[in-house]
Scaffold this motif. Structure first.
Motif, short mmCIF file in Angstrom:
data_model
loop_
_atom_site.label_atom_id
_atom_site.label_comp_id
_atom_site.label_asym_id
_atom_site.label_seq_id
_atom_site.Cartn_x
_atom_site.Cartn_y
_atom_site.Cartn_z
N UNK A 64 51.31 -15.90 7.54
CA UNK A 64 51.56 -17.34 7.66
C UNK A 64 53.04 -17.66 7.74
N UNK A 108 57.37 -16.54 7.70
CA UNK A 108 58.25 -15.60 8.38
C UNK A 108 58.68 -14.57 7.35
N UNK A 146 54.84 -23.45 8.58
CA UNK A 146 54.76 -22.24 7.76
C UNK A 146 55.51 -21.08 8.39
N UNK A 147 55.40 -20.97 9.71
CA UNK A 147 55.97 -19.80 10.38
C UNK A 147 57.48 -19.80 10.40
N UNK A 148 58.08 -20.95 10.08
CA UNK A 148 59.55 -21.03 10.14
C UNK A 148 60.18 -20.69 8.81
N UNK A 149 59.38 -20.48 7.79
CA UNK A 149 59.95 -20.23 6.47
C UNK A 149 59.35 -18.98 5.84
N UNK A 150 59.97 -18.53 4.74
CA UNK A 150 59.43 -17.38 4.00
C UNK A 150 58.04 -17.76 3.48
N UNK A 151 57.18 -16.77 3.23
CA UNK A 151 55.85 -17.09 2.71
C UNK A 151 55.95 -17.94 1.45
N UNK A 196 62.33 -13.54 6.23
CA UNK A 196 63.15 -14.34 5.30
C UNK A 196 62.71 -14.01 3.89
#
Lengths: 315, 178
Positions: free
Chosen positions: A306, A308, B73-78, A311
């Motif tokens: 889900x 990235x 969601x895909x732009x940030x850490x889980x 990071x």
């Protein structure tokens, strides 16, 4: 965490975050609308080069509940049976745009090979490789144990677990030993000496050869399947003798203390390592393990796909 | 960092929002407050307590986690998931008041509306926020606002609550951000 290859790669905190996420997933699945939009547009490939019912269906159900597209791919009926190599298969999957590959393979290390090489860019999830590891099974077992015996704690501190049977051929046992001890549980392996792996003395566990002697002092009895298909030589004289010494029957069930639970990763050889009465008794959480498996695998897919993962969390 | 809503002002703002919610909905019979974790959930519980003293009867209050419904969601850490707890009467045909600390892009609220849709069909959905900082990316507005704070997009707005941070305050970073 980009791949899930081995429990050894997980820190204690990461393992606990999988269990916590699974708890929320279980709750989210408990509503009338079971499907969540989280992984919409993602493609997940189930690459199963070995037979499986539970794990494959469980991963498929988990992926579908998160709205991912699932492609099932089994060795039988595919080009793998014509001799296609793992590399060619992986490159084919890459070309089709797979975001994750869930792989079960008879060769230990096949998932790691897939993750380390540059054949494909997606996440690799080990769904059982040879006699090496089966991390998602261990996570669902830990989840089940924590739910029943954790008393609200985040880990398994002080819980006593007996893992009984064919440890030698069991990837479930290897992953479980790593995970359960990482979470603070005390693990005792119970098996005939022929079914214990070389080097077991270096594992962080106790070893016992007398099943009856450990029954009264454990909170969890985890029975392992006798993996007849992996046995090329004679490991015990006959099935009756094996059940007499290492099978879970009603007499042994009665010796367990009141809160103790019985687990089995499935598929069971009823009558060999576990009798029907034991498998169907009130202490048995074997069916619940299957239900929990879906929640735990939803958590694994969520955590790997889900966000990235390049990071750092908390950044 | 400078403080824009010290504790006494925050208490007044919440008290006003509580009155406004009761006024708009003719009391508290039909409403269900749902806070968005973490701080929205605490604010929802505070508003519920205030409304209970105003109306003299218990209020339906719960939490709703929007993480699984987010489009970023895909732009940030889980992200870790938070609990969702729907109070006993559910949301079917109720007036749901979503509660959050800061209204910014509106994406959290969109996710919350999607999450609600999967649980049931509320009669109405209203939105209460402590801070509206502008910069909407979606056509969403709040029904009840504690304070409007014009900000630059690079600035950060931080709501501090005694439940999580030990004090009640709203802080805003300097123009340059960070």
């Amino acid at each position: 965490m980009k791949h899930l290859l081995s429990i050894a790669d997980l820190s204690r905190e990461e393992a606990i975050s999988v269990l916590d996420t699974a708890m929320h997933m279980a709750k989210a699945s408990d509503t009338p609308m079971k499907k969540l939009p989280t992984l919409r547009g993602r493609t997940i490939v189930n690459l199963f080069a070995e037979d499986s019912t539970r794990t494959r269906i469980s991963f498929e159900a988990a992926a579908k509940r998160l709205s991912a597209d699932v492609i099932n791919f089994s060795a039988k009926g595919s080009s793998v049976s014509k001799g296609e190599s793992l590399k060619d298969t992986a490159q084919t999957l890459q070309a089709m745009g797979a975001d994750a590959v869930i792989i079960r393979h008879g060769a230990s290390g096949a998932p790691a090979r897939l993750a380390d090489c540059q054949w494909m860019s997606g996440a690799v999830i080990n769904a059982g490789d040879g006699t090496h590891e089966h991390p998602s099974q261990a996570l669902l077992d830990a989840f089940t144990i924590r739910k029943h015996l954790g008393q609200g704690r985040e880990d398994l501190q002080g819980i006593r677990i007996a893992i009984v049977g064919d440890v030698l051929h069991s990837r479930v046992a290897r992953s479980n030993v790593l995970l359960l001890t990482k979470l603070g549980a005390h693990v005792t392996l119970v098996a005939p000496p022929t079914l214990l792996p070389v080097g077991v003395e270096s594992w962080p566990v106790s070893v016992a050869y007398d099943f009856d002697a450990v029954l009264e002092s454990v909170d969890v009895v985890m029975m392992l399947r006798v993996q007849l298909e992996r046995m090329s030589e004679l490991f015990f004289p006959n099935a009756r003798e094996y059940s007499r010494y290492f099978g879970l029957n009603s007499a042994r069930l009665k010796k367990l203390h009141p809160g103790a639970i019985v687990m089995h990763p499935g598929p069971m050889n009823r009558g060999l390592e576990i009798t029907a009465e034991s498998a169907d008794s009130a202490r048995s959480v074997i069916i619940e393990q299957v239900t929990n498996g879906v929640s735990v695998r939803m958590a694994i897919l969520y955590l790997l796909l889900a966000g990235d993962t390049s990071i750092e969390a908390g950044a | 960092m400078s403080s824009v809503l010290p504790a006494p002002d925050m208490a007044r703002a919440l008290s006003r929002i509580a009155h406004e919610i009761c006024e708009r909905n003719n009391g508290s019979q039909s409403i269900t407050l749902l806070g968005i974790p973490t701080r929205g959930a605490h604010l929802a519980r505070r508003l519920a307590a205030l409304i209970e003293t105003i109306e003299g009867q218990p209020v339906q209050v719960g939490t709703i986690d929007t993480t699984l419904f987010r489009d970023d969601l895909r732009m940030k850490a889980p992200r870790a998931l938070m609990p969702t707890s729907i109070p006993s009467l559910g949301i079917e045909n109720r007036t749901v008041v979503l509660v959050d600390d800061v209204l910014f892009s509106g994406r959290t609220i969109r996710a919350a509306l999607d999450a609600l849709g999967d649980i049931g069909r509320p009669a109405k959905v209203q939105l209460a926020v402590l801070i509206d900082r502008g910069h909407r990316e979606l056509p969403i507005r709040a029904d009840f606002v504690g304070k409007n704070i014009p900000t630059a997009i690079a600035q950060s707005v931080k709501v501090l609550l005694t439940e999580t941070d030990g004090i009640d305050d709203v802080q805003i970073s300097s123009e340059e951000g960070k």
